[in-house]
Write an enzyme that holds these catalytic residues in place. Sequence first.
Site, short mmCIF file in Angstrom:
data_model
loop_
_atom_site.label_atom_id
_atom_site.label_comp_id
_atom_site.label_asym_id
_atom_site.label_seq_id
_atom_site.Cartn_x
_atom_site.Cartn_y
_atom_site.Cartn_z
N CYS A 35 3.32 5.45 0.35
CA CYS A 35 4.28 5.63 1.44
C CYS A 35 5.29 4.49 1.52
O CYS A 35 6.25 4.57 2.28
CB CYS A 35 3.54 5.76 2.78
SG CYS A 35 2.61 4.28 3.19
N CYS A 108 -3.46 4.52 6.48
CA CYS A 108 -2.77 3.60 7.40
C CYS A 108 -3.77 2.55 7.89
O CYS A 108 -3.44 1.37 8.00
CB CYS A 108 -2.18 4.35 8.58
SG CYS A 108 -1.29 5.84 8.13
FE1 FES Z 1 1.83 4.71 5.18
FE2 FES Z 1 0.87 5.07 7.61
S1 FES Z 1 2.08 6.44 6.45
S2 FES Z 1 0.74 3.29 6.37
#
Ligand code: FES
Length: 154
Positions: A35, A108
């Site tokens: 991400c 996360c």
């Molecule tokens: Fe990457 Fe939450 S979406 S840390």
Amino acid sequence: MSDFENKVHEALANPRNQGEIADADAVGTVGSPECGDMLRMWLKFTEKDGKRVIDRASFQAFGCQTAIAVASMATELLKGKTAEEAKQLSAQELAGDLGTLPPMKIHCGQLVEGALRNALDASAATTPSDDAAPTLAADMHRMTGGRVRIVPLE
Ligand code: FES
């Protein structure tokens, strides 16, 4: 909105322990290649009842709201814990009152766990030098420095 999302929003309304601890004993930084989010955690230890425990923990995040909410919870939970106790905590435990992390949000929490472990490893290895803990913002501007460790995700 789910109960989890409500609690994340509550935590974001008043995030705890954000920003650098200037005289930190340890700092850990991780990033998620999936991400692109990054999180840095600072730890300051103190002596209490003959034990070395975490006095303060703080964080800085370029990440999603869940990572920020978990880091906020985690930095409160860590106070008073020894390095060994802190090392035992899973991402789910670090999320504290936020409750069970939804499957899509587990990484996360792992970002927070990774930053904590990174800092604990650094603290076990050596005391960081004065220039070992630049702000995450500063690091973002020099990403090629190789300082950011990547958390491998399953
Ligand atoms: Fe990457 Fe939450 S979406 S840390």
